[in-house]
Write a protein that holds these residues in place. Structure first.
Motif, PDB file in Angstrom:
ATOM      1  N   HIS A  77     -25.075   6.879  -4.380  1.00 48.58           N
ATOM      2  CA  HIS A  77     -24.815   5.998  -5.508  1.00 48.58           C
ATOM      3  C   HIS A  77     -26.035   5.936  -6.421  1.00 48.58           C
ATOM      4  O   HIS A  77     -26.138   5.089  -7.282  1.00 48.58           O
TER       5      HIS A  77
ATOM      6  N   GLU B 281     -25.211   9.922   1.713  1.00 48.75           N
ATOM      7  CA  GLU B 281     -26.384   9.152   1.289  1.00 48.75           C
ATOM      8  C   GLU B 281     -27.598   9.409   2.183  1.00 48.75           C
ATOM      9  O   GLU B 281     -28.151   8.481   2.765  1.00 48.75           O
TER      10      GLU B 281
ATOM     11  N   VAL C 288      -7.247   3.507   0.042  1.00 50.63           N
ATOM     12  CA  VAL C 288      -8.624   3.827  -0.340  1.00 50.63           C
ATOM     13  C   VAL C 288      -8.654   5.057  -1.230  1.00 50.63           C
ATOM     14  O   VAL C 288      -9.318   5.071  -2.261  1.00 50.63           O
TER      15      VAL C 288
ATOM     16  N   PHE D 289      -6.097   2.556   4.977  1.00 55.22           N
ATOM     17  CA  PHE D 289      -6.400   1.810   6.203  1.00 55.22           C
ATOM     18  C   PHE D 289      -5.359   0.709   6.257  1.00 55.22           C
ATOM     19  O   PHE D 289      -5.449  -0.255   5.506  1.00 55.22           O
TER      20      PHE D 289
ATOM     21  N   PRO E 172     -19.879   3.554  -7.222  1.00 54.04           N
ATOM     22  CA  PRO E 172     -20.433   2.312  -6.696  1.00 54.04           C
ATOM     23  C   PRO E 172     -20.033   2.112  -5.241  1.00 54.04           C
ATOM     24  O   PRO E 172     -19.177   2.826  -4.714  1.00 54.04           O
ATOM     25  N   SER E 173     -20.646   1.134  -4.601  1.00 58.42           N
ATOM     26  CA  SER E 173     -20.359   0.858  -3.200  1.00 58.42           C
ATOM     27  C   SER E 173     -18.883   0.507  -3.023  1.00 58.42           C
ATOM     28  O   SER E 173     -18.316  -0.233  -3.815  1.00 58.42           O
ATOM     29  N   GLY E 174     -18.280   1.084  -2.008  1.00 56.97           N
ATOM     30  CA  GLY E 174     -16.902   0.743  -1.690  1.00 56.97           C
ATOM     31  C   GLY E 174     -15.853   1.521  -2.452  1.00 56.97           C
ATOM     32  O   GLY E 174     -14.668   1.210  -2.383  1.00 56.97           O
ATOM     33  N   CYS E 175     -16.247   2.564  -3.184  1.00 55.31           N
ATOM     34  CA  CYS E 175     -15.262   3.290  -3.987  1.00 55.31           C
ATOM     35  C   CYS E 175     -14.593   4.393  -3.184  1.00 55.31           C
ATOM     36  O   CYS E 175     -13.696   5.060  -3.673  1.00 55.31           O
ATOM     37  N   GLY E 176     -15.012   4.613  -1.958  1.00 52.07           N
ATOM     38  CA  GLY E 176     -14.331   5.584  -1.107  1.00 52.07           C
ATOM     39  C   GLY E 176     -15.046   6.912  -0.947  1.00 52.07           C
ATOM     40  O   GLY E 176     -14.456   7.870  -0.475  1.00 52.07           O
ATOM     41  N   LYS E 177     -16.334   6.970  -1.291  1.00 50.73           N
ATOM     42  CA  LYS E 177     -17.082   8.216  -1.165  1.00 50.73           C
ATOM     43  C   LYS E 177     -17.207   8.644   0.291  1.00 50.73           C
ATOM     44  O   LYS E 177     -16.890   9.775   0.649  1.00 50.73           O
ATOM     45  N   SER E 178     -17.662   7.718   1.128  1.00 49.38           N
ATOM     46  CA  SER E 178     -17.823   8.053   2.543  1.00 49.38           C
ATOM     47  C   SER E 178     -16.478   8.378   3.168  1.00 49.38           C
ATOM     48  O   SER E 178     -16.379   9.272   4.012  1.00 49.38           O
ATOM     49  N   THR E 179     -15.464   7.640   2.744  1.00 50.11           N
ATOM     50  CA  THR E 179     -14.132   7.888   3.289  1.00 50.11           C
ATOM     51  C   THR E 179     -13.694   9.311   2.984  1.00 50.11           C
ATOM     52  O   THR E 179     -13.198  10.021   3.861  1.00 50.11           O
TER      53      THR E 179
HETATM   54  N1  ATP Z   1     -12.215   1.233   8.963  1.00 46.04           N
HETATM   55  C1  ATP Z   1     -11.834   0.650   7.821  1.00 46.04           C
HETATM   56  N2  ATP Z   1     -10.813  -0.221   7.793  1.00 46.04           N
HETATM   57  C2  ATP Z   1     -10.410  -0.793   6.635  1.00 46.04           C
HETATM   58  N3  ATP Z   1     -11.008  -0.585   5.449  1.00 46.04           N
HETATM   59  C3  ATP Z   1     -12.041   0.261   5.397  1.00 46.04           C
HETATM   60  C4  ATP Z   1     -12.510   0.926   6.577  1.00 46.04           C
HETATM   61  N4  ATP Z   1     -13.552   1.708   6.222  1.00 46.04           N
HETATM   62  C5  ATP Z   1     -13.722   1.551   4.896  1.00 46.04           C
HETATM   63  N5  ATP Z   1     -12.804   0.690   4.386  1.00 46.04           N
HETATM   64  C6  ATP Z   1     -12.666   0.309   2.988  1.00 46.04           C
HETATM   65  O1  ATP Z   1     -12.517   1.480   2.234  1.00 46.04           O
HETATM   66  C7  ATP Z   1     -13.212   1.380   1.015  1.00 46.04           C
HETATM   67  C8  ATP Z   1     -14.092   2.573   0.819  1.00 46.04           C
HETATM   68  O2  ATP Z   1     -15.108   2.591   1.796  1.00 46.04           O
HETATM   69  P1  ATP Z   1     -16.243   3.681   1.828  1.00 46.04           P
HETATM   70  O3  ATP Z   1     -17.039   3.468   3.052  1.00 46.04           O
HETATM   71  O4  ATP Z   1     -15.643   5.023   1.632  1.00 46.04           O
HETATM   72  O5  ATP Z   1     -17.114   3.296   0.567  1.00 46.04           O
HETATM   73  P2  ATP Z   1     -18.366   4.049  -0.036  1.00 46.04           P
HETATM   74  O6  ATP Z   1     -17.965   4.540  -1.363  1.00 46.04           O
HETATM   75  O7  ATP Z   1     -18.901   5.038   0.924  1.00 46.04           O
HETATM   76  O8  ATP Z   1     -19.390   2.875  -0.227  1.00 46.04           O
HETATM   77  P3  ATP Z   1     -20.960   2.807   0.115  1.00 46.04           P
HETATM   78  O9  ATP Z   1     -21.661   3.357  -1.083  1.00 46.04           O
HETATM   79  O10 ATP Z   1     -21.206   1.350   0.264  1.00 46.04           O
HETATM   80  O11 ATP Z   1     -21.191   3.577   1.363  1.00 46.04           O
HETATM   81  C9  ATP Z   1     -13.964   0.066   1.027  1.00 46.04           C
HETATM   82  O12 ATP Z   1     -13.307  -0.830   0.196  1.00 46.04           O
HETATM   83  C10 ATP Z   1     -13.907  -0.368   2.476  1.00 46.04           C
HETATM   84  O13 ATP Z   1     -13.799  -1.758   2.534  1.00 46.04           O
END
Ligand code: ATP
Ligand code: MG
Lengths: 309, 361
Positions: free
Chosen positions: B194, B161, B20, B15, B39-46
């Motif tokens: 998670h 999730e 990510v 991003f 953990p939260s924010g590790c990029g799973k959803s991405t």
């Molecule tokens: N649109 C965006 N612009 C910039 N950074 C982003 C964007 N979306 C996500 N991120 C960053 O990418 C990283 C991964 O986000 P992601 O949503 O994949 O986390 P996650 O593992 O799904 O966490 P969670 O368990 O909280 O859902 C995070 O650090 C987040 O801040």
């Protein structure tokens, strides 16, 4: 069975109740409260006074008005001034009353509101979900547009409209209202859509829906509350407009506000205050009615921006 | 080369200048249930959004069903997706929510009806078909959301999730239902969570992620018993694995307070030089007491500090080799604070990590 149970339990608790506060706290009338009410009533009377003067004056004949008791209820009620204001009052050479202006205003308001809201809803939707190139720049420009004073752009707009041959025409005034309504309306819709969960949009894309299908089948049905707010803003805004109507509408499309001004400012003969008052009330009636009818919806729509689903 | 259901090759996503995902590789077999855990924010959803086509990748390729779908639209990838927030269309009835994708695709009416009623039957939501989403409970909403993926008859299911908005009871109910669904449909499922219990119970293989990098990709048993590094060891397991810091010298591990622990039974994956700084990890349930202690290579007399009855078992806090340690015993064993007893463990069931590289030895 339920009743016996309740009875039994209330009998048990009844014996456990002690003297002293019990149940809802009683409302007491404090001095502060009385003060607030007195202030509110006085304020309401103060703001209602002009309306009172207008109504009673419009119901008097001219000789009675010349007695100058402007607050007094008419000794003899007459509806003559209302009929005259609607039907035969003179604006310059024409003596057709407010009638034609009313129709013009209705046309301009309905068409202008519809077109500007459709475009603004699309804008807001595209800005919040389809992050196309330059979306942020466009949004910044729109926000900036909301703060530009009208006077600055009127003259360039006149020249532009004349160049494309729409100056003083019905499409011309519609375009002007659409342009000037766009910043605030787009902001309104963008903020509404931006508050929706983005997953909704993602789910629709996985389901295979495109730009228009998502807009019409998912977003529009959800945007009803915010659309009501937009309609109220635009209807009152366009109806009350005087400046754009005078400049851009042209003679045949003169809105009611401009005609009202012409009637009131016609300098030949006696000043017919009763007719002027009636004409003013007639012109103000539409936005007033909109407020009364839609007040509840308006509040709901504003509140809907904050809650989901 | 066998054909994978989903294959992610050298995937990167930024991003702006925030990286990510970096050079991520993942191959998923047909019908496999993969859980992305981290953990939260590790990029799973991405990662899931990249697979779904909702995010444009910065680099790399994605194959689904043997086809390169890197530039395809989400609808053309043969995937269905279920979101944490359900994302049901609020103005449509359950039936229209389910059929939306099919209607958009211009499918014939009777085929739509057939698929909707099949999905409703599988998920047992037939009585709810005419309701709006607001009139449903959280569990029912999530069922409808799953149904929306089900009717599309896709090969790959993506779950982001899906259970985390539900209460504990519903979560375990739906967890079983998802497992049942997978056994019945046998499609590939990629499931983000998670919650390690969900991961351990559902997955054929778990991918433990940290900062956009997959740390370990293995079956739940290996992940739990043979974590590849300190991060995975600490992340999986509740309460956490007990970690003793010390030095490794051949068959002995000397803890920081001087306690010597024989580790001759441990199977090293990589030989460690004498004097290597290391961490010995022991799961709480691998510390034993009573008669079993005699068979353990390492034993020590300890004093109980805190007792936490959990219902099914009891957790006790104490000190071993000078470090705070928890261990788990049957709930029928009576433990009292201040009680002294002998406990022991076999390092063979534990894990030893290099302190510097944090990798398993
Ligand atoms: N649109 C965006 N612009 C910039 N950074 C982003 C964007 N979306 C996500 N991120 C960053 O990418 C990283 C991964 O986000 P992601 O949503 O994949 O986390 P996650 O593992 O799904 O966490 P969670 O368990 O909280 O859902 C995070 O650090 C987040 O801040
Ligand atoms: Mg997430």
């Amino acid at each position: 069975m339920m009743t016996t149970e309740t009875l039994a339990s209330s009998a048990v608790t009844g014996s456990r109740i002690e003297a002293g506060p019990r149940g809802a706290k009683p409302k007491t009338l404090t001095i502060a409260r009385v003060g607030v009410y007195v202030f509110l009533i006085l304020a309401a009377l103060f703001f209602l006074m002009p309306l009172w003067v207008m109504v009673v004056t419009s119901l008097k004949a001219m000789p009675e008005i010349q007695l100058r008791n402007i607050f007094q209820w008419p000794q003899q009620i007459t509806f003559e001034p209302w009929l005259k204001a609607w039907d035969t009052a003179c604006t310059g050479r024409d003596c057709n009353g407010l009638k034609p202006g009313f129709l013009n205003s209705v046309k301009i308001t309905v068409v202008g509101t519809a077109i500007s809201i459709v475009i603004a809803a699309l804008n807001g939707y595209a800005l919040s979900f389809w992050k196309y190139k330059g979306a942020n720049v466009l949004f910044g420009l729109l926000v900036f547009g909301a703060f530009v004073p009208y006077q600055v752009v009127i003259y360039p707009l006149i020249i532009g409209m004349r160049e494309i041959g729409l100056f003083g025409t019905f499409p011309g005034i519609i375009i002007i209202h659409t342009i000037f309504g766009m910043p605030i309306l787009t902001l309104l819709f963008r903020n509404f859509f931006a508050a929706l969960p983005p997953e909704l949009f993602k789910a629709a894309r996985v389901d295979g829906a495109g730009f228009w299908q998502i807009f019409f089948q998912i977003m529009v049905p959800m945007a009803v509350p915010i659309t009501i707010v937009a309609v109220i803003l635009q209807v009152t805004g366009i109806w009350n407009d005087f400046l754009f109507g005078t400049v851009f509408a042209g003679r045949e499309n003169m809105p009611m506000t401009v005609q009202l001004n012409n009637i009131v400012n016609t300098t030949t003969g006696v000043r017919e205050y009763n007719v002027h008052m009636a004409a003013t009330i007639l012109t103000a009636a539409v936005p007033l009615a909109v407020y009364f009818i839609s007040g509840k919806w308006f509040v709901r729509g504003i509140a809907a921006g904050a809650v989901k689903g | 080369m066998t054909q994978h259901s989903v294959s992610i090759r050298d995937l990167s996503l930024n991003f702006g200048n925030v990286k990510v995902l970096e050079h991520l590789d993942l191959d998923i077999a047909q019908g496999e249930f993969i859980v992305l855990l981290g953990p939260s924010g590790c990029g799973k959803s991405t990662l899931l959004n990249c697979i779904a086509g909702l995010l444009d990748v910065s680099d790399g390729q994605i194959f689904i069903g043997g086809k390169n779908v890197t530039w395809e639209e989400p609808k053309d990838r043969g995937i269905g997706m279920v979101f944490q927030s359900y994302a049901l269309y609020p103005q449509m009835t359950v039936e229209r929510n389910l059929s939306f994708g099919l209607r958009v695709a211009g499918m014939k009416k009777d085929e739509i009806e057939r698929r909707v009623s099949r999905a409703a039957e599988i998920l047992q939501i037939q009585p709810l078909l005419q309701r709006k989403p607001v009139e449903l409970s959280g569990g029912q909403r999530q069922r409808v959301a799953i149904g929306r993926a089900l009717v599309r008859d896709v090969d790959v299911f993506l779950f982001d999730e899906p259970l985390s908005n539900l209460d504990a009871k519903l979560r375990s109910d739906l967890r079983v239902e998802i497992k049942r669904l997978h056994q019945r449909l046998k499609n590939t499922m990629i499931y983000v969570t998670h919650d390690q219990i969900e991961a351990l119970t559902l997955a054929d293989r778990i991918a433990v992620m940290k900062n956009g990098v997959i740390q370990q990709l293995s079956d739940p048993h290996t992940i739990y018993n043979k974590p590849v590094n300190l991060y995975v060891a600490g992340f999986i397991g509740s309460p956490q694995m007990n970690m003793l810091h010390g030095t490794l010298n051949g068959d002995t591990f000397t803890a920081e307070d001087g306690t010597v622990i024989p580790v001759g039974t441990y199977e090293f994956t990589t030989p460690a030089a004498a004097g290597t700084k290391a961490v010995l990890g022991v799961r709480p349930e691998h510390i034993v007491l009573g008669d079993d202690v005699k068979r353990m290579p390492f034993t020590q007399e300890i004093e109980i500090e805190i007792v936490e009855p959990m219902g099914s078992d009891t957790l006790a806090w104490t000190k071993i080799a000078g470090k705070a340690v928890t261990f788990r015993v049957d709930s029928d064993v009576h433990l009292a604070v201040g009680q002294k007893l002998v406990v022991g463990f076999d390092p063979a069931r534990g894990s030893i990590f290099n302190s510097e590289t944090t990798n398993r030895l």
